[in-house]
Design a protein around this motif. Structure first.
Motif, PDB file in Angstrom:
ATOM      1  N   PRO A 148     -11.035  22.542  -6.041  1.00  0.00           N
ATOM      2  CA  PRO A 148      -9.981  22.964  -5.716  1.00  0.00           C
ATOM      3  C   PRO A 148      -9.507  22.758  -4.326  1.00  0.00           C
ATOM      4  N   GLN A 149     -11.004  23.255  -3.791  1.00  0.00           N
ATOM      5  CA  GLN A 149     -10.782  22.847  -1.866  1.00  0.00           C
ATOM      6  C   GLN A 149     -11.259  21.143  -1.834  1.00  0.00           C
ATOM      7  N   ALA A 150     -11.448  20.587  -2.501  1.00  0.00           N
ATOM      8  CA  ALA A 150     -12.292  19.198  -1.899  1.00  0.00           C
ATOM      9  C   ALA A 150     -10.715  18.824  -2.662  1.00  0.00           C
ATOM     10  N   LEU A 151     -10.002  19.348  -3.311  1.00  0.00           N
ATOM     11  CA  LEU A 151      -8.581  18.632  -3.222  1.00  0.00           C
ATOM     12  C   LEU A 151      -7.808  18.363  -2.141  1.00  0.00           C
ATOM     13  N   GLN A 152      -7.680  20.004  -1.989  1.00  0.00           N
ATOM     14  CA  GLN A 152      -7.490  20.517  -0.730  1.00  0.00           C
ATOM     15  C   GLN A 152      -7.183  19.708   0.716  1.00  0.00           C
ATOM     16  N   SER A 153      -8.719  19.188   0.490  1.00  0.00           N
ATOM     17  CA  SER A 153      -9.410  18.610   1.954  1.00  0.00           C
ATOM     18  C   SER A 153      -8.636  16.997   1.987  1.00  0.00           C
ATOM     19  N   CYS A 154      -8.590  16.315   0.789  1.00  0.00           N
ATOM     20  CA  CYS A 154      -8.010  15.244   0.595  1.00  0.00           C
ATOM     21  C   CYS A 154      -6.466  15.337   0.743  1.00  0.00           C
ATOM     22  N   ARG A 155      -5.938  16.418   0.662  1.00  0.00           N
ATOM     23  CA  ARG A 155      -4.352  15.758   0.960  1.00  0.00           C
ATOM     24  C   ARG A 155      -4.101  16.576   2.309  1.00  0.00           C
ATOM     25  N   GLU A 156      -5.006  17.196   2.792  1.00  0.00           N
ATOM     26  CA  GLU A 156      -4.944  17.580   4.393  1.00  0.00           C
ATOM     27  C   GLU A 156      -5.162  16.167   5.586  1.00  0.00           C
ATOM     28  N   GLN A 189      -2.454  14.068   7.808  1.00  0.00           N
ATOM     29  CA  GLN A 189      -3.386  13.395   9.065  1.00  0.00           C
ATOM     30  C   GLN A 189      -3.645  12.221   9.435  1.00  0.00           C
ATOM     31  N   GLN A 190      -3.758  11.412   8.392  1.00  0.00           N
ATOM     32  CA  GLN A 190      -3.299   9.842   8.786  1.00  0.00           C
ATOM     33  C   GLN A 190      -2.283   9.689   8.660  1.00  0.00           C
ATOM     34  N   VAL A 191      -1.357  10.316   7.552  1.00  0.00           N
ATOM     35  CA  VAL A 191       0.351   9.746   7.372  1.00  0.00           C
ATOM     36  C   VAL A 191       0.825   9.671   8.823  1.00  0.00           C
ATOM     37  N   GLU A 192       0.350  11.333  10.046  1.00  0.00           N
ATOM     38  CA  GLU A 192       1.598  11.195  10.754  1.00  0.00           C
ATOM     39  C   GLU A 192       0.367  10.596  12.085  1.00  0.00           C
ATOM     40  N   ALA A 193      -0.422  10.851  12.222  1.00  0.00           N
ATOM     41  CA  ALA A 193      -1.074   9.134  12.838  1.00  0.00           C
ATOM     42  C   ALA A 193      -0.119   8.111  12.759  1.00  0.00           C
ATOM     43  N   VAL A 253      -4.380   3.846   3.546  1.00  0.00           N
ATOM     44  CA  VAL A 253      -4.087   5.232   3.321  1.00  0.00           C
ATOM     45  C   VAL A 253      -3.971   5.821   2.269  1.00  0.00           C
ATOM     46  N   LEU A 254      -4.084   5.296   1.387  1.00  0.00           N
ATOM     47  CA  LEU A 254      -3.061   5.806  -0.052  1.00  0.00           C
ATOM     48  C   LEU A 254      -5.011   5.274  -0.497  1.00  0.00           C
ATOM     49  N   GLN A 255      -4.919   4.311  -0.610  1.00  0.00           N
ATOM     50  CA  GLN A 255      -5.953   4.408  -1.177  1.00  0.00           C
ATOM     51  C   GLN A 255      -7.455   4.807  -1.170  1.00  0.00           C
ATOM     52  N   SER A 256      -7.217   5.262  -0.514  1.00  0.00           N
ATOM     53  CA  SER A 256      -8.520   6.185   0.283  1.00  0.00           C
ATOM     54  C   SER A 256      -7.983   7.469  -0.029  1.00  0.00           C
ATOM     55  N   ALA A 257      -7.225   7.996  -0.256  1.00  0.00           N
ATOM     56  CA  ALA A 257      -6.413   9.396  -0.325  1.00  0.00           C
ATOM     57  C   ALA A 257      -6.658   9.206  -2.118  1.00  0.00           C
ATOM     58  N   GLN A 258      -6.196   8.372  -2.328  1.00  0.00           N
ATOM     59  CA  GLN A 258      -6.828   8.095  -4.030  1.00  0.00           C
ATOM     60  C   GLN A 258      -8.539   8.428  -4.953  1.00  0.00           C
ATOM     61  N   ARG A 259      -9.018   7.381  -3.321  1.00  0.00           N
ATOM     62  CA  ARG A 259     -10.408   7.463  -3.526  1.00  0.00           C
ATOM     63  C   ARG A 259     -10.889   8.714  -3.362  1.00  0.00           C
ATOM     64  N   CYS A 260     -10.292   9.550  -2.469  1.00  0.00           N
ATOM     65  CA  CYS A 260     -10.832  11.086  -2.419  1.00  0.00           C
ATOM     66  C   CYS A 260     -10.057  11.928  -3.498  1.00  0.00           C
ATOM     67  N   VAL A 261      -9.149  11.495  -4.311  1.00  0.00           N
ATOM     68  CA  VAL A 261      -8.648  12.741  -4.888  1.00  0.00           C
ATOM     69  C   VAL A 261      -9.746  12.009  -6.622  1.00  0.00           C
TER      70      VAL A 261
END
Length: 88
Positions: A67-75, A79-83, A53-61
């Protein structure tokens, strides 16, 4: 009465040392040593999931251009962490 209480209190440390070890002493927190391998495998699996999950988030960032794309990565990360939490 006071002398008897003092004598009992003086003997308590030696009685505690002479008492046989409780089962909890050999297995901290009531954990079963026979299940160690199972618990270790489960922990490693959970860590692997977190790393993915963290590697996926890293690739996204890294790919984010706005800024909207970065916000989308954080969201997405949130969601993945909550799941992954128990009960989901």
């Amino acid at each position: 009465m006071k002398k008897a209480l003092t004598a009992i209190l003086a003997l308590l440390p030696s009685l505690a040392l002479a008492a046989p070890a409780a089962p909890a002493a050999s297995a901290p927190h009531g954990r079963d040593p026979a299940r160690f391998g199972e618990m270790k495998a489960k922990q490693l699996q959970m860590l692997s999931q977190h790393i993915q999950v963290l590697q996926s988030a890293q690739r996204c960032v890294q790919a984010a251009q706005t800024p909207q794309a970065l916000q989308s990565c954080r969201e997405a990360l949130r969601q993945q962490v909550e799941a992954m939490r128990p009960g989901h």
